[in-house]
Every structure is written in structure tokens, then in C-alpha cells.
Design an enzyme around this catalytic site. Structure first.
Site, PDB file in Angstrom:
ATOM      1  CG  HIS A 232       8.787 -24.763  -9.548  1.00 61.49           C
ATOM      2  ND1 HIS A 232       7.357 -24.590  -9.690  1.00 61.49           N
ATOM      3  CD2 HIS A 232       8.899 -25.789  -8.408  1.00 61.49           C
ATOM      4  CE1 HIS A 232       6.870 -25.363  -8.734  1.00 61.49           C
ATOM      5  NE2 HIS A 232       7.743 -25.940  -8.030  1.00 61.49           N
ATOM      6  N   PRO A 233       7.883 -25.760 -12.749  1.00 61.58           N
ATOM      7  CG  PRO A 233       6.934 -27.704 -12.255  1.00 61.58           C
ATOM      8  CD  PRO A 233       8.247 -27.201 -12.084  1.00 61.58           C
TER       9      PRO A 233
END
Length: 400
Positions: A232-233
Site C-alpha cells: 500500500h502506498p
């Protein structure tokens, strides 16, 4: 409200002037709900999607999945009689959907303004790559172009690798879903106001509107989103890992979830390690944390890893192939694959829209039509043409 045994869209008739994917997916979703969808195809050649691989006995399985439950009428839209028949059919319909290049429907005389003259309450949806206006309106658009220009490709792929497209026609499918949603909203509004609407649905707009994690960064900080692979960023650990026989994913979306992960992997002390005490720290020390989880995963099968994580309440799962999904007991219970029929192939597998409407009747077996399979029946039932008139139109090459 209790459903009285009717399909959700029973009584709604749609003229489908679409081809390839975004438009056909939209109208297939509506056919799944019981709408009568009349698909217009060119005689002989049919719709372009009929020529897309893969094939079974020379029939496109791609086409069958996207055109389930529709009636195929072969009209020559290069012929005045063919266009006239299309207009007459549109006058009997609640909805018209087209995905020609902007301006083509008007040149054919099948645009919204023209058809509304015959049918003032018509809901008309135009699907295109970039919309009906703007400097890019006339650009040809396919899924890959839209993935590239919407920003989706820029955030997809490994962090040090090239921008990558999603492994399915995501832009087409997303646009088809938004178009079907818009059509249903317009039909609901028509029930209240008695007025139809014109819908302008663009592929670029559709995909862009879905990139919310990246946009939350770009719009509020001015920083472009970046490629981060499977993680996930913003949150870690949310990532994929390799077991001895395949990959799996886990989601440590909160401090509590992270504590459950390190308990599951036999490293509960990591929950109090200053390097990992909150999400900011875990992101800063991603490499060390990833190494600890990867070491644990490398000594287990995928099933063993997922079982341990699930037992600890960690959102997790194996990375399945499509074959894995289809073969799973869960897919069977949920009815992810249904039975359809085709005049040449007989029984065929199809995939319907995924929403379960409680109280609705059991879905009927859907048919994937051959080119022009329903031409005579539709022209007779809706336009009242007799056999002689149909034969005359066929001799003139207006229909097939």
C-alpha cells in the site's frame, strides 16, 4: 420493499449500439437484471468483438461473455432503410446506449437529439474515451491508452520498474459499470419527473475518479503518487510475500492488525520495537519489517501461512489464479460462474453481474446470440413487419 417475483428491470427495453467492451459490458449488466437488450450488429461481419480471441469452434468466447442475454438484430447502418429501422426500434425503447467516436451517431442520424424527437422520454448514454467535449474528445481510445493517460499506469508496477497496465481491461469495465449506474439513476429520475436524460460517460473520467488513494496525496499535498509494487502506498505492512509454493497477501491496516501479524509469525516482541510502533515508523523501516515477515513465510506453504494469519484475525489470502477462483468451493456457493446457452456450442459458462438481490426470482439461463439471430422476431414483434416486408429488406441488404 418485497419483490413480487419480477426481475429488477423487467419491462425496460434497451437499444444497444455499442461494440467491443465498455458499452457491451454496460448493457450486459442491465440484461442481467432483466432488461430486454436489442443489440444492433452489422450484417455478415457483426460487432467487432466477435473477432476477438479466444475462440471456441470459431466463435469468440470474449464476445459471448460480454453479450449474454441480448437479442442480436443485424441492421446495415450504412443503408437508409437500416438506419430507419434503428430509429423505429429506438422509438420503442427506454434507453439507447452507443459508444461510437464523438460525432458518428449524429452522422448516422442516431444521435440523442434526433432520437428524442421520436421518443421524448428517452434515456440516451454516449460512452467514449475522453467525453463529448474537450481538446481530446476526438482522440481514438482503447483501454491501454486510458490506463496510461488517467494516471493508473503511473502508480502500477514495481517501484523501480516501468509503469504497468492492470492485467485486465480495467478502463473498459469501470466505464461500463459507471454507465450502467448512470442509466439506472436516469431511469429512476424519469419515474419522478417523466423526463429522459442524456448521459456523457468518458473512460478517462471514470478511471481517474477511482484513483482515490493517489488523488488524496496529489490534490492535498501536490506530490504525485508513486509506484510501490504490491504494498500500500501509505500503510505498512500491506504487501505480498512468498511461501514455499506460491504467494500470499496480508493487510496490517492498523496498530492492532500489526500486533496480530507479529503474533502470528511468532515475533510478538516486534509490536513494542521502536522501529515499528506506529505506521510512520513501520514505513520508515519497511525493509527490516519485510525481512522479518519474509523469513517466516519462506519456511511455510502458502496454506500454512494463510491459516496462521487467519487464525490471528489478520486480513490475508493466497494469490489465486483465475483457475483457482473458478475451482474454489466459495465460487460455487456464490454462483460466480453461471450456465448459458448458444445455438452452436450448446451449454456455455457465463459470468453475471455480482449483486445478489434477495427476493428476486432465480436468474434465467442466458443466451449468447449468433449474428442476427433475432432480427426477424424483433422486427415482427416490435415494428409489426410482415414476412414479405422482411424479405424485401433482406433483398435490399438492409438487414440480414
Amino acid at each position: 420493499m418485497e419483490n413480487k417475483g419480477k426481475n429488477i428491470l423487467e419491462g425496460v427495453r434497451i437499444l444497444d449500439l455499442t461494440r467491443v467492451m465498455s458499452g457491451p459490458f454496460c448493457t450486459a449488466m442491465l440484461a442481467d437484471l432483466g432488461a430486454e437488450v436489442i443489440k444492433i450488429e452489422m450484417p455478415g461481419f457483426g460487432e467487432e468483438g466477435r473477432h476477438f480471441a479466444p475462440f471456441k469452434e470459431e466463435l469468440s468466447t470474449y464476445f459471448m461473455l460480454l453479450n449474454r442475454g441480448k437479442k442480436s438484430v443485424a441492421l446495415n447502418l450504412k443503408d437508409a432503410d437500416g438506419v430507419r429501422l434503428a430509429r423505429e426500434l429506438a422509438a420503442t425503447c427506454d434507453v439507447v446506449v452507443e459508444n461510437f467516436r464523438p460525432g458518428v451517431a449524429a452522422r448516422l442520424g442516431l444521435d440523442h437529439e434526433t432520437l428524442r424527437g421520436d421518443n421524448p422520454n428517452l434515456v440516451y448514454a454516449s460512452i467514449s474515451g475522453f467525453g463529448q467535449d474537450g481538446p481530446l474528445a476526438n482522440w481514438p481510445a482503447f483501454d491501454l491508452v486510458i490506463q496510461a493517460m488517467s494516471g493508473l499506469m503511473s502508480i502500477t508496477g514495481e517501484r523501480d520498474g516501468r509503469a504497468m497496465a492492470v492485467g485486465e481491461s480495467f478502463a473498459d469495465v469501470a466505464t461500463g459499470m459507471f454507465a450502467s449506474w448512470g442509466i439506472l439513476a436516469a431511469l429512476f429520475d424519469r419515474e419522478r419527473t417523466g423526463e429522459g436524460r442524456y448521459l456523457d460517460v468518458a473512460m478517462l473520467d471514470s478511471v481517474f475518479s477511482m484513483l482515490l488513494t493517489g488523488l488524496s496525496r496529489q490534490l492535498y499535498t501536490g506530490a504525485d503518487a508513486r509506484r510501490v509494487g504490491n504494498r500500500h502506498p501509505e500503510t505498512y505492512p500491506v504487501d505480498s510475500f512468498s511461501a514455499t509454493d506460491g504467494d500470499f497477501v496480508l493487510v496490517g491496516f492498523s496498530d492492532g492488525a500489526f500486533r496480530s501479524i507479529v503474533t502470528a509469525i511468532g515475533r510478538p516482541e516486534l509490536a513494542d520495537d521502536l522501529r515499528f510502533t506506529d505506521n510512520r515508523a513501520r514505513n520508515a523501516h519497511e525493509g527490516e519489517l519485510r525481512a522479518a515477515i519474509a523469513e517466516w513465510a519462506a519456511g511455510r506453504t502458502r496454506a500454512e501461512a494463510v491459516e496462521a494469519l487467519q487464525k490471528a484475525g489478520v486480513p490475508s489470502g493466497p494469490v489465486w489464479s483465475l483457475g483457482d477462483v473458478v475451482a474454489s468451493p466459495h465460487a460455487s456457493v456464490r454462483g460466480l460462474v453461471s450456465q448459458g446457452t448458444n445455438a452452436v456450442l450448446g451449454d456455455i459458462p457465463l459470468v453475471r453481474q455480482p449483486v445478489h438481490f434477495h427476493g428476486a426470482p432465480a436468474p434465467e439461463t442466458q443466451r449468447a446470440p449468433l449474428i442476427g439471430e433475432d432480427t426477424d422476431a424483433v422486427l415482427t414483434s416490435l415494428l409489426g413487419l410482415d414476412a414479405g416486408r422482411i424479405a424485401d429488406l433482406r433483398n435490399k441488404k438492409a438487414i440480414a
